[in-house]
Design a protein around this motif. Sequence first.
Motif, short mmCIF file in Angstrom:
data_model
loop_
_atom_site.label_atom_id
_atom_site.label_comp_id
_atom_site.label_asym_id
_atom_site.label_seq_id
_atom_site.Cartn_x
_atom_site.Cartn_y
_atom_site.Cartn_z
N ARG A 178 0.78 -1.05 0.19
CA ARG A 178 -0.06 -0.07 -0.02
C ARG A 178 0.99 1.12 -0.12
O ARG A 178 0.54 2.17 -0.66
CB ARG A 178 -1.08 -0.06 1.17
CG ARG A 178 -2.01 -1.05 1.16
CD ARG A 178 -3.05 -0.98 2.31
NE ARG A 178 -2.58 -0.50 3.41
CZ ARG A 178 -2.24 -1.30 4.34
NH1 ARG A 178 -2.54 -2.39 4.23
NH2 ARG A 178 -2.14 -0.81 5.60
N VAL A 219 -6.12 -1.93 -0.53
CA VAL A 219 -6.35 -2.98 -1.82
C VAL A 219 -7.55 -3.46 -1.58
O VAL A 219 -8.18 -4.17 -0.60
CB VAL A 219 -5.34 -4.06 -1.63
CG1 VAL A 219 -5.57 -5.03 -2.75
CG2 VAL A 219 -3.95 -3.13 -1.91
N VAL A 238 -6.96 -0.71 -6.19
CA VAL A 238 -6.70 0.07 -5.23
C VAL A 238 -7.34 1.23 -5.10
O VAL A 238 -7.50 2.00 -5.98
CB VAL A 238 -5.09 0.37 -5.14
CG1 VAL A 238 -4.24 1.17 -3.85
CG2 VAL A 238 -4.19 -0.66 -5.59
#
Length: 403
Positions: A242, A305, A332
């Motif tokens: 991330r 995500v 995402v």
Amino acid sequence: MAFNISRTYLGAACSQQTLFNRVASSSKLVTCSGQRMTSSVQPVTRTRGYAAASASLAKRNPITAKGTRNDAHAKPPAASRKVKAQTPSRQPTSPEMEAARHSSEAITAAAAEAVPETKSRTAAFADMNEEERLKELEKMLAMADLMPTIDPWGQEVIDTLDVTIPYRINYKSLTKETYEQIKHNTSNLFKNSTALSSLATLNAIPGVDTGYHKSIMQKLREAKQVFGTLSVEPDSLLAPFRRMALETYEDMYKAVANRNEKEIHKLTTYLYQKHALGLASTFKSKYSNARIFWQMHRELSPTRVVSLRVTEGYLADNDPRFGNRYMVHALVKFDTEQSLEIYNQHGVPLHVTDADAVQTKGQRVPAQRKRVTEYLVMEKKMWMQGPWSFREQIWPTPGAAVL
């Protein structure tokens, strides 16, 4: 008298026979007939010796050491013809090479007869039946054997995997739509877990070591975290990914603002690359002499995500030299606060300034900040070295509550 006549006949016959034998053995082109020797031969025939006969024959058909004069002065065949006649045609070394050769010939012939496309590549691929798709796969396999230094599996992928946006469920009203949404979210959850488990098995999660040297307790903890794809905790399995996705997102938008097409090609692919290049082209044409500053101020909600899919994209017989065979698509969610400042060649701001901003000569004027929420598909071919790239943008259903 009779004796003299017989001597004359015998001498003439011997002279003619000797001439016949010597000339015939020399050139094999002189034809003399013994039937010409008759009893009426006159003694004058004795005066025609071998030298005179040879000169007469040479005048009609000259003789050289290697045959006739035409044979001696004949031009040799061209060198290219000799090489072509002496060089045997090369044969394929294997059935795979033969298949690859036929495939390349078919591709070349199709390209020569190609006409302008009226459909997009996605529509053309969708129109193919299963047999045609298998034939395309066979061509790629044959091409991989024919040219091992070229990666046919690294080409642009047409179809995006079935990533999806999960929505909030209203359990107070149990309707058919609610049931369908529960089914949709549950399916996405199990597919996310399966994909993350596949990456963890090959130790392929970015920034996370899931090797076999860990203890049993650590393995059990990771097995539990496989079901936490949507988690935003700092210690989750996808936490390093991330952070990397947010950095790539920021680099990509800075490249668009700077009209850096090389960096855009590096960080984008497929549909989103066309979108990003279009924005950069608009900035270049509309603000050719201007300075543009894009800035991301903060995250309004953690980058997450929401959907993860994995499929085997490297289909060659041998294992890849780097990484593994998987191709990953990750959907995402980016929820950030951004601003865009534009100044002309004289330093005059062309953007909407912040309400509280104070304009000072020689200094930048802050632009009005905006909230931007985007769902972007990121792609990575795990057998290729390079960054993750943005592939496509997906929009949620209008009016639906997203997670």
